[in-house]
Design a protein around this motif. Sequence first.
Motif, mmCIF file in Angstrom:
data_model
loop_
_atom_site.group_PDB
_atom_site.id
_atom_site.type_symbol
_atom_site.label_atom_id
_atom_site.label_comp_id
_atom_site.label_asym_id
_atom_site.label_seq_id
_atom_site.Cartn_x
_atom_site.Cartn_y
_atom_site.Cartn_z
ATOM 1 N N GLU A 103 0.839 -1.204 0.000
ATOM 2 C CA GLU A 103 0.000 0.000 0.000
ATOM 3 C C GLU A 103 0.864 1.239 0.000
ATOM 4 N N ASP A 104 0.305 2.324 -0.522
ATOM 5 C CA ASP A 104 0.978 3.612 -0.455
ATOM 6 C C ASP A 104 0.747 4.248 0.912
ATOM 7 N N ILE A 105 -0.510 4.207 1.383
ATOM 8 C CA ILE A 105 -0.844 4.903 2.623
ATOM 9 C C ILE A 105 -2.022 4.225 3.316
ATOM 10 N N ILE A 106 -1.982 4.213 4.629
ATOM 11 C CA ILE A 106 -3.132 3.795 5.428
ATOM 12 C C ILE A 106 -3.640 5.041 6.119
ATOM 13 N N ASP A 137 -3.285 8.984 13.601
ATOM 14 C CA ASP A 137 -4.381 9.809 14.124
ATOM 15 C C ASP A 137 -5.648 9.727 13.286
ATOM 16 N N ALA A 138 -5.569 9.142 12.099
ATOM 17 C CA ALA A 138 -6.736 9.059 11.207
ATOM 18 C C ALA A 138 -7.381 7.676 11.217
ATOM 19 N N VAL A 141 -10.289 1.926 12.096
ATOM 20 C CA VAL A 141 -10.406 0.500 12.399
ATOM 21 C C VAL A 141 -9.007 -0.061 12.631
ATOM 22 N N PRO A 142 -8.848 -0.897 13.642
ATOM 23 C CA PRO A 142 -7.516 -1.444 13.910
ATOM 24 C C PRO A 142 -7.104 -2.450 12.828
ATOM 25 N N ILE A 143 -5.882 -2.289 12.346
ATOM 26 C CA ILE A 143 -5.333 -3.185 11.330
ATOM 27 C C ILE A 143 -3.912 -3.529 11.742
ATOM 28 N N ASP A 144 -3.594 -4.815 11.698
ATOM 29 C CA ASP A 144 -2.248 -5.274 12.022
ATOM 30 C C ASP A 144 -1.379 -5.114 10.776
ATOM 31 N N VAL A 145 -0.462 -4.172 10.823
ATOM 32 C CA VAL A 145 0.412 -3.892 9.683
ATOM 33 C C VAL A 145 1.828 -4.324 10.055
ATOM 34 N N LYS A 146 2.348 -5.298 9.316
ATOM 35 C CA LYS A 146 3.653 -5.853 9.645
ATOM 36 C C LYS A 146 4.813 -4.939 9.248
ATOM 37 N N TYR A 147 4.679 -4.240 8.121
ATOM 38 C CA TYR A 147 5.770 -3.407 7.618
ATOM 39 C C TYR A 147 5.261 -1.987 7.374
ATOM 40 N N VAL A 148 5.773 -1.033 8.166
ATOM 41 C CA VAL A 148 5.378 0.377 8.035
ATOM 42 C C VAL A 148 6.618 1.203 7.747
ATOM 43 N N GLY A 149 6.540 1.988 6.683
ATOM 44 C CA GLY A 149 7.648 2.884 6.362
ATOM 45 C C GLY A 149 7.717 4.054 7.321
ATOM 46 N N PHE A 150 6.686 4.902 7.295
ATOM 47 C CA PHE A 150 6.674 6.115 8.113
ATOM 48 C C PHE A 150 5.288 6.344 8.699
ATOM 49 N N ASP A 151 5.235 6.744 9.955
ATOM 50 C CA ASP A 151 4.008 7.280 10.542
ATOM 51 C C ASP A 151 4.058 8.788 10.312
ATOM 52 N N ILE A 152 2.954 9.330 9.790
ATOM 53 C CA ILE A 152 2.920 10.750 9.451
ATOM 54 C C ILE A 152 1.708 11.415 10.099
ATOM 55 N N PRO A 153 1.727 12.752 10.180
ATOM 56 C CA PRO A 153 0.567 13.471 10.717
ATOM 57 C C PRO A 153 -0.638 13.324 9.791
ATOM 58 N N ASN A 154 -1.795 13.627 10.325
ATOM 59 C CA ASN A 154 -3.037 13.516 9.564
ATOM 60 C C ASN A 154 -3.187 14.717 8.627
ATOM 61 N N GLU A 155 -2.345 14.733 7.594
ATOM 62 C CA GLU A 155 -2.368 15.764 6.567
ATOM 63 C C GLU A 155 -2.567 15.080 5.218
ATOM 64 N N PHE A 156 -3.104 15.820 4.254
ATOM 65 C CA PHE A 156 -3.257 15.270 2.916
ATOM 66 C C PHE A 156 -1.911 15.349 2.212
ATOM 67 N N VAL A 157 -1.397 14.188 1.791
ATOM 68 C CA VAL A 157 -0.067 14.120 1.200
ATOM 69 C C VAL A 157 -0.119 13.691 -0.260
#
Length: 185
Positions: A103-106, A137-138, A141-157
């Motif tokens: 995925e690109d973004i969650i 912050d957005a 629903v809880p999702i178990d994500v095994k590989y995360v690149g970056f946690d980012i603020p709730n902004e439109f990117v």
Amino acid sequence: MDAADMGKDLAKVLIPEDELQAKIRELAGRIDEDYEGRDLLIVGVLKGAVMAMADLARALHLPVQMDWMAVSSYGAGTKSSGVVRVLKDLDTDIAGRHVLIVEDIIDSGLTLSWLLQNLKSRDPASVEICTVLRKPDAIKVPIDVKYVGFDIPNEFVIGYGLDYAEKYRNLPFIGTLAPHVYGGN
């Protein structure tokens, strides 16, 4: 396309290209280790994951197969509607396969939660998730994500596959749009 090409439409660069590429290589190393000796199918979620999927596939040392799904819950806006439509399904039967969703973004997690349940219903050996970005912050629903690149603020990117009105996907970095572009304040 780069930051200079955007002029005043770019509010800021959130994650520069070199940091993105280093993180993709790091994620690929973890995936190589975790899936050593297994037959892995990586599934990119169109259109946003195109850049990440291509870079991740090239960074992996495992022989992998690739397939694509296209699902939509955004339309032309900046917030997920939560209503998921399948625009393109897999071409591959995933029964008994190890599947890694790229995925690109969650954002809210609503679309990904639906997709995860859909794929699990097809009897794979395993299903895991790799995402370049996550907005803690957005998430609704809880999702178990095994590989995360970056946690980012709730902004439109935008950038690195992420778009606004189908533009800006080809930026090599993650940035935020200036509010005048999308009618924000």
